[in-house]
Design a protein around this motif. Structure first.
Motif, PDB file in Angstrom:
ATOM      1  N   GLY A   1       0.813  -1.212   0.000  1.00  0.00           N
ATOM      2  CA  GLY A   1       0.000   0.000   0.000  1.00  0.00           C
ATOM      3  C   GLY A   1       0.847   1.263   0.000  1.00  0.00           C
ATOM      4  O   GLY A   1       0.570   2.213  -0.735  1.00  0.00           O
ATOM      5  N   VAL A   2       1.898   1.277   0.814  1.00  0.00           N
ATOM      6  CA  VAL A   2       2.798   2.428   0.865  1.00  0.00           C
ATOM      7  C   VAL A   2       3.473   2.624  -0.494  1.00  0.00           C
ATOM      8  O   VAL A   2       3.544   3.747  -1.012  1.00  0.00           O
ATOM      9  CB  VAL A   2       3.851   2.258   1.989  1.00  0.00           C
ATOM     10  N   GLU A   3       3.945   1.543  -1.092  1.00  0.00           N
ATOM     11  CA  GLU A   3       4.606   1.641  -2.405  1.00  0.00           C
ATOM     12  C   GLU A   3       3.640   2.094  -3.491  1.00  0.00           C
ATOM     13  O   GLU A   3       4.008   2.871  -4.372  1.00  0.00           O
ATOM     14  CB  GLU A   3       5.270   0.312  -2.780  1.00  0.00           C
ATOM     15  N   ILE A   4       2.408   1.609  -3.424  1.00  0.00           N
ATOM     16  CA  ILE A   4       1.399   2.044  -4.394  1.00  0.00           C
ATOM     17  C   ILE A   4       1.219   3.557  -4.283  1.00  0.00           C
ATOM     18  O   ILE A   4       1.231   4.271  -5.293  1.00  0.00           O
ATOM     19  CB  ILE A   4       0.055   1.311  -4.178  1.00  0.00           C
ATOM     20  N   GLN A   5       1.049   4.055  -3.066  1.00  0.00           N
ATOM     21  CA  GLN A   5       0.837   5.498  -2.892  1.00  0.00           C
ATOM     22  C   GLN A   5       2.050   6.309  -3.354  1.00  0.00           C
ATOM     23  O   GLN A   5       1.894   7.376  -3.934  1.00  0.00           O
ATOM     24  CB  GLN A   5       0.472   5.828  -1.441  1.00  0.00           C
ATOM     25  N   LYS A   6       3.241   5.787  -3.125  1.00  0.00           N
ATOM     26  CA  LYS A   6       4.443   6.492  -3.591  1.00  0.00           C
ATOM     27  C   LYS A   6       4.483   6.565  -5.110  1.00  0.00           C
ATOM     28  O   LYS A   6       4.806   7.604  -5.682  1.00  0.00           O
ATOM     29  CB  LYS A   6       5.708   5.754  -3.108  1.00  0.00           C
ATOM     30  N   ILE A   7       4.178   5.461  -5.774  1.00  0.00           N
ATOM     31  CA  ILE A   7       4.306   5.402  -7.235  1.00  0.00           C
ATOM     32  C   ILE A   7       3.256   6.256  -7.947  1.00  0.00           C
ATOM     33  O   ILE A   7       3.502   6.753  -9.047  1.00  0.00           O
ATOM     34  CB  ILE A   7       4.292   3.940  -7.729  1.00  0.00           C
ATOM     35  N   VAL A   8       2.088   6.469  -7.328  1.00  0.00           N
ATOM     36  CA  VAL A   8       1.029   7.230  -8.003  1.00  0.00           C
ATOM     37  C   VAL A   8       0.940   8.683  -7.533  1.00  0.00           C
ATOM     38  O   VAL A   8       0.170   9.460  -8.101  1.00  0.00           O
ATOM     39  CB  VAL A   8      -0.366   6.554  -7.852  1.00  0.00           C
ATOM     40  N   GLN A   9       1.727   9.065  -6.541  1.00  0.00           N
ATOM     41  CA  GLN A   9       1.532  10.384  -5.926  1.00  0.00           C
ATOM     42  C   GLN A   9       1.681  11.568  -6.880  1.00  0.00           C
ATOM     43  O   GLN A   9       1.061  12.603  -6.665  1.00  0.00           O
ATOM     44  CB  GLN A   9       2.432  10.556  -4.712  1.00  0.00           C
ATOM     45  N   ASN A  10       2.460  11.447  -7.932  1.00  0.00           N
ATOM     46  CA  ASN A  10       2.638  12.568  -8.855  1.00  0.00           C
ATOM     47  C   ASN A  10       1.968  12.347 -10.205  1.00  0.00           C
ATOM     48  O   ASN A  10       2.278  13.044 -11.171  1.00  0.00           O
ATOM     49  CB  ASN A  10       4.138  12.852  -9.046  1.00  0.00           C
ATOM     50  N   ILE A  11       1.059  11.380 -10.257  1.00  0.00           N
ATOM     51  CA  ILE A  11       0.355  11.109 -11.512  1.00  0.00           C
ATOM     52  C   ILE A  11      -1.004  11.804 -11.463  1.00  0.00           C
ATOM     53  O   ILE A  11      -1.833  11.514 -10.591  1.00  0.00           O
ATOM     54  CB  ILE A  11       0.203   9.597 -11.748  1.00  0.00           C
ATOM     55  N   GLU A  12      -1.187  12.705 -12.396  1.00  0.00           N
ATOM     56  CA  GLU A  12      -2.418  13.491 -12.427  1.00  0.00           C
ATOM     57  C   GLU A  12      -3.651  12.595 -12.483  1.00  0.00           C
ATOM     58  O   GLU A  12      -3.722  11.663 -13.292  1.00  0.00           O
ATOM     59  CB  GLU A  12      -2.395  14.429 -13.646  1.00  0.00           C
ATOM     60  N   LEU A  13      -4.591  12.873 -11.597  1.00  0.00           N
ATOM     61  CA  LEU A  13      -5.888  12.210 -11.484  1.00  0.00           C
ATOM     62  C   LEU A  13      -5.847  10.790 -10.904  1.00  0.00           C
ATOM     63  O   LEU A  13      -6.893  10.240 -10.581  1.00  0.00           O
ATOM     64  CB  LEU A  13      -6.639  12.182 -12.828  1.00  0.00           C
ATOM     65  N   LEU A  14      -4.666  10.204 -10.754  1.00  0.00           N
ATOM     66  CA  LEU A  14      -4.598   8.859 -10.171  1.00  0.00           C
ATOM     67  C   LEU A  14      -4.413   9.005  -8.655  1.00  0.00           C
ATOM     68  O   LEU A  14      -3.389   8.660  -8.081  1.00  0.00           O
ATOM     69  CB  LEU A  14      -3.485   8.026 -10.803  1.00  0.00           C
TER      70      LEU A  14
END
Length: 178
Positions: free
Chosen positions: A67-80
């Motif tokens: 969950g932490v890794e998912i949030q890190k990987i998507v944090q700068n993706i617009e709308l995700l």
């Protein structure tokens, strides 16, 4: 007994009404980014429910780390912008690797209590976290979730730089008071 995770894209209805094509592209991007992480942490990608994803893990800590890794990987993706909920409980595994059970329903009802970019967890998950000092959680609320007989204490993961809910009123499905 499994760790159960639900992910949800915040404001997906608004995104879809603005551009169905953009919504489909966002779902494809979510799949492309998250599936490998789930596999890396020993999880199972069970099914997609609109913009939400149902996942299961043998270990609560694996689910949290994923969950932490998912949030890190998507944090700068617009709308995700994802909200994640993790709970632990008994499940029934169906023939097609789908799962059902009261604890699956509890997990899905916990998602609105997560901050966008954050992770909401049940008290059961915090017990496993207690032996892993890298994880820390703060109590949020003890709601009577709609369709759920148990009272579930919900916490927010406050470690790993994850955001916290800004309000105390949540857009969640509650049982009506009698």
């Amino acid at each position: 007994l499994r760790a159960i995770m639900f992910t949800d894209i915040a404001d997906f209805t608004r995104i879809t009404s603005g551009s169905e094509r953009k919504a489909v592209e966002l779902l494809e991007l979510q799949r492309k980014l998250i599936k490998p992480l789930v596999k890396e942490f020993g999880g199972k990608w069970l099914k997609e429910l609109g913009d939400g994803v149902l996942l299961s893990f043998h270990s609560t800590i694996d689910a949290l780390e994923c969950g932490v890794e998912i949030q890190k990987i998507v944090q700068n993706i617009e709308l995700l912008d994802l909200r994640i909920a993790i709970h632990q409980g008994d499940i029934v595994i169906l023939e097609n690797d789908d799962i059902i059970g009261d604890d699956v329903n509890i997990t899905s009802r916990m998602v609105p209590f997560s901050a966008v970019g954050g992770i909401a967890v049940s008290e059961k998950v915090t017990r496993d976290m207690s032996s892993h000092p890298a994880f820390e959680a703060r109590f949020l609320v003890e709601p009577q979730l709609k369709g759920v007989k148990k009272i579930v204490r919900i916490y927010s993961v406050v470690s790993h730089g994850l955001p916290q809910p800004l309000k105390k009123k949540f857009n969640a499905k509650y049982e009506k008071k009698k």
